[in-house]
Design an enzyme around this catalytic site. Sequence first.
Site: not given
Ligand code: URA
Length: 433
Positions: A82, A161, A168, A183, A187
């Site tokens: 990620h 999220d 956000r 966040s 995930k």
């Molecule tokens: N990537 C994400 O998945 N969440 C965030 O808050 C920022 C970048």
Amino acid sequence: MRMVELIEKKRNGKELTPQEIRFIIQGYVRNEIPDYQIAAWTMAVYFQGMTVKETAELTLAMAESGDQLDLSIPGRIFVDKHSSGGVGDKTTLIVAPMVAACGVPIAKMSGRGLGHTGGTIDKLSAIPGFQVELTEKKFLQQVQTIGLSVIAQTGSVVPADKKLYALRDVTATVDTIPLIASSIMSKKIAAGAQGIVLDVKYGSGAFMATLAEATKLADIMVGIGKNLNREMVAVLSDMSQPLGNAVGNAIEVLEAVDCLQGHGPADLMEVCMELGSWMLVLGKKADSTQDASIMLHEAIRTGKAFDKFLEFVRAQGGNERLVSKKELPLAPIKIAYCADKTGYIQHIDARTIGTLAMHLGAGRETKDSPIDLGSGVYLLKKTGDAIQAGEPVCYLYTSSPEKTPLALEKAAEAITLGDVRPYYQKLVSTVIR
Ligand code: URA
């Protein structure tokens, strides 16, 4: 419990209990707490921060807000990656097929663009026919058969999220460590992989401005993952200029194809090799990143990585022929931004280029606005390159002629020229385990 009291408690800098955090997340997901109260609470978090304990609780509450995938297949170790978000960051499109071609299965859920940064799902959508939404069953079946699937986060996985991310984005509460860490990690935890490689960016194009802040974010995320028995690695890299040469959607897919065919830009390949090597180590296919890097180079040299990408595109309904012939359509208007003097590129500001690409049509102005998938920026020069007066620095692609004057202004704002070649800045600085 009353939400107004919890907003006040956070506003006054106090630590919330696990029960209070769960009350907020569950209430929001069940639509019992309205957006405006959550917006006030996220702003209080933005200014007051959260302790590591609160951030870990928030991550768990979010991960448990919906379905959690079970990727425990005997004999197979799944590894996920990620990125914390950047400009020109198409690493998933390159790393996922490279790693899958070396035998580590990838079942990845990705996001759309956020703020000035692009998202993998928007990029994949630029391939005609490509389906970014699959049922969980189909997603897992595809991973079983070809070892690779990338889909949009489904509504049933971490719904907390999904709601918070969108809120956000429009309330200026993206760039704060506890909300980014929870966040991303919620995930990754819900997606079920046993190993997680985090690509944490710093610099103007990232949500973390400095290496020190990015290190703090990475430390927290690695700590959360390890506590939940995940194998963790975080790679920290500079995002002060865009990664690679292409910024947009179709144009980034074309650059990913170049990389998979062995002629990608050096900076982009450096980050991809670092991330991919760690994924092979966590996936127990290599004993060291040195061995892993040799395997990845071999997967590119033999064409296996590109074949895996084509197989993946085909499996998800995308037009494989357009991808292999590099014929994805770009926007019809192409303008050059040229240097006004001879010298060296001092700096190409990633955030301004990200905003410029959005202005050309590559990103969303509002949550639901459509994207012009063929628009974007192609940089012919990067920081440190020599340039002659009148030579193009970049090409801008758009479908809207009225956008060109402001686009050229933004390009001038993003690109700084000077007489002396600037010092080389290290791209990958640290790895945290
Ligand atoms: N990537 C994400 O998945 N969440 C965030 O808050 C920022 C970048």
